[in-house]
Design an enzyme around this catalytic site. Structure first.
Site, PDB file in Angstrom:
ATOM      1  N   ARG A  15     -23.349 -32.590  23.006  1.00 24.67           N
ATOM      2  CA  ARG A  15     -24.402 -31.994  22.171  1.00 24.67           C
ATOM      3  C   ARG A  15     -24.525 -32.769  20.872  1.00 24.67           C
ATOM      4  O   ARG A  15     -23.564 -32.911  20.121  1.00 24.67           O
ATOM      5  CB  ARG A  15     -24.116 -30.521  21.875  1.00 24.67           C
ATOM      6  CG  ARG A  15     -25.183 -29.921  20.958  1.00 24.67           C
ATOM      7  CD  ARG A  15     -25.257 -28.414  20.991  1.00 24.67           C
ATOM      8  NE  ARG A  15     -24.104 -27.756  20.417  1.00 24.67           N
ATOM      9  CZ  ARG A  15     -23.997 -26.428  20.261  1.00 24.67           C
ATOM     10  NH1 ARG A  15     -24.990 -25.652  20.673  1.00 24.67           N
ATOM     11  NH2 ARG A  15     -22.908 -25.898  19.754  1.00 24.67           N
ATOM     12  N   HIS A  17     -21.486 -27.981  15.976  1.00 24.78           N
ATOM     13  CA  HIS A  17     -20.690 -26.991  15.246  1.00 24.78           C
ATOM     14  C   HIS A  17     -19.211 -27.355  15.220  1.00 24.78           C
ATOM     15  O   HIS A  17     -18.358 -26.468  15.093  1.00 24.78           O
ATOM     16  CB  HIS A  17     -20.866 -25.607  15.877  1.00 24.78           C
ATOM     17  CG  HIS A  17     -22.227 -25.011  15.696  1.00 24.78           C
ATOM     18  ND1 HIS A  17     -22.738 -24.672  14.464  1.00 24.78           N
ATOM     19  CD2 HIS A  17     -23.189 -24.710  16.600  1.00 24.78           C
ATOM     20  CE1 HIS A  17     -23.957 -24.165  14.609  1.00 24.78           C
ATOM     21  NE2 HIS A  17     -24.262 -24.178  15.896  1.00 24.78           N
ATOM     22  N   GLU A  28     -33.370 -21.658  21.621  1.00 23.03           N
ATOM     23  CA  GLU A  28     -32.530 -20.853  20.735  1.00 23.03           C
ATOM     24  C   GLU A  28     -33.304 -19.987  19.757  1.00 23.03           C
ATOM     25  O   GLU A  28     -32.688 -19.354  18.897  1.00 23.03           O
ATOM     26  CB  GLU A  28     -31.604 -21.770  19.936  1.00 23.03           C
ATOM     27  CG  GLU A  28     -30.707 -22.647  20.789  1.00 23.03           C
ATOM     28  CD  GLU A  28     -29.735 -23.453  19.965  1.00 23.03           C
ATOM     29  OE1 GLU A  28     -28.674 -22.916  19.607  1.00 23.03           O
ATOM     30  OE2 GLU A  28     -30.054 -24.634  19.668  1.00 23.03           O
ATOM     31  N   ASP A  77     -25.318 -45.049  23.303  1.00 23.76           N
ATOM     32  CA  ASP A  77     -24.596 -46.320  23.295  1.00 23.76           C
ATOM     33  C   ASP A  77     -23.088 -46.120  23.415  1.00 23.76           C
ATOM     34  O   ASP A  77     -22.380 -46.996  23.921  1.00 23.76           O
ATOM     35  CB  ASP A  77     -24.931 -47.117  22.036  1.00 23.76           C
ATOM     36  CG  ASP A  77     -26.287 -47.804  22.114  1.00 23.76           C
ATOM     37  OD1 ASP A  77     -26.908 -47.781  23.198  1.00 23.76           O
ATOM     38  OD2 ASP A  77     -26.739 -48.361  21.100  1.00 23.76           O
ATOM     39  N   ASP A 105     -27.992 -17.871  18.470  1.00 28.01           N
ATOM     40  CA  ASP A 105     -29.113 -18.193  17.590  1.00 28.01           C
ATOM     41  C   ASP A 105     -30.365 -17.437  17.997  1.00 28.01           C
ATOM     42  O   ASP A 105     -31.176 -17.068  17.133  1.00 28.01           O
ATOM     43  CB  ASP A 105     -29.369 -19.699  17.596  1.00 28.01           C
ATOM     44  CG  ASP A 105     -28.440 -20.439  16.656  1.00 28.01           C
ATOM     45  OD1 ASP A 105     -28.416 -20.116  15.459  1.00 28.01           O
ATOM     46  OD2 ASP A 105     -27.728 -21.350  17.122  1.00 28.01           O
TER      47      ASP A 105
END
Length: 270
Positions: free
Chosen positions: A77, A52, A156, A91, A182
């Protein structure tokens, strides 16, 4: 001779060794400077948000580098659970991955495979080119890599709550994070994170995780709600975000020096 490095403890390591609930906040502005300020706050976790927030791989990398000298553990996240995206984040040197919107055991198992090298997973091998191994300066990185990564999945939706016990039991899922915003929307209670049905669902996930031996965390920007979930057994809580702290503090300045706003109070969580 190159410097040989040993990576920091993972989020899973920190949770296992904690003698109290860990406390963290979100880094959503996409700024490495702000992330560094958050990392030096004394909180336990800085959660760098790629879902977000206006970030890309370069800004996530810069935030990881800014946070690295501090004791706070960085968690990243992903924008969504997809093996190529997770490979890129790993990575970059993100040891601690959070995947949003995991609704089923099969999805959780796929995310475990995505963060592990063959034969236990499908993570692409490019460690010699990547910060994850510090360009092969972490001894035996390929052999150790699966132990140097932690995976947290977000619960969620109502479906995910129903599957929470089974998801928590998936080998390779190190922690759960409940997203009440959510979850409330999924339950038909948009914007009502403190509705009794949402609270009951969150506490049910905490109980399911504890039964499986898997730590569960919760987003809880309201202090009383955070305290409630810690009392219910949450292993960690995320109690704020850089952008909301700035929004509320700047509004308080405006109220103090210009005049109180007449709008209703902002939500206690996102």
């Amino acid at each position: 001779m190159p410097i040989r490095l040993d990576p920091a403890p993972t989020f899973a390591d920190r949770l296992r060794s904690a003698d109290r609930a860990l406390v963290g906040m979100w880094s959503c502005a996409g700024s490495p400077l702000v992330a560094e300020i958050c990392a030096g706050s004394g909180l336990d976790i800085v959660l760098i948000d790629g879902e977000h927030s206006p970030v890309n791989l370069e800004s996530i990398l810069a935030q990881l580098q800014a946070v690295a000298p501090y004791p706070a553990v960085p968690v990243v996240r992903a924008p969504f659970g997809e093996p190529v995206v997770l490979k890129q984040l790993l990575d970059l040197g993100a040891q601690n991955i959070l995947v949003p919107m995991v609704d089923s055991v099969s999805h959780a198992e796929a995310m475990v495979r995505a963060v592990r090298y063959p034969p236990h997973g499908v993570r692409g091998v490019g460690s010699a080119l990547a910060r994850s191994s510090r360009w092969s300066r972490i001894p035996d990185y390929l052999a150790r890599a699966d132990d140097l990564v932690s995976l947290t999945v977000q619960i969620e939706t109502a479906d995910a709550v129903g599957e929470a016990a089974a998801i928590a039991a998936v080998d390779g899922v190190d922690a759960l994070l409940v997203g009440p915003a959510d979850l409330a929307a999924s339950l038909g209670l948009l914007g009502q994170q403190n509705h009794p049905d949402v609270v009951a669902a969150v506490e049910g996930v905490i109980a399911a995780g504890r039964a499986a031996g898997t730590p569960v965390g919760v987003n809880a920007f309201d202090p009383a709600t955070a305290d409630r979930y810690v009392a219910a057994g949450a292993a960690y809580v995320l109690v704020g975000a850089d952008v909301t702290l700035l929004a509320r503090a700047s509004e308080a300045l405006a109220d103090r020096f210009i005049g109180a706003a007449t709008d209703s109070a902002p939500p206690a969580s996102y």
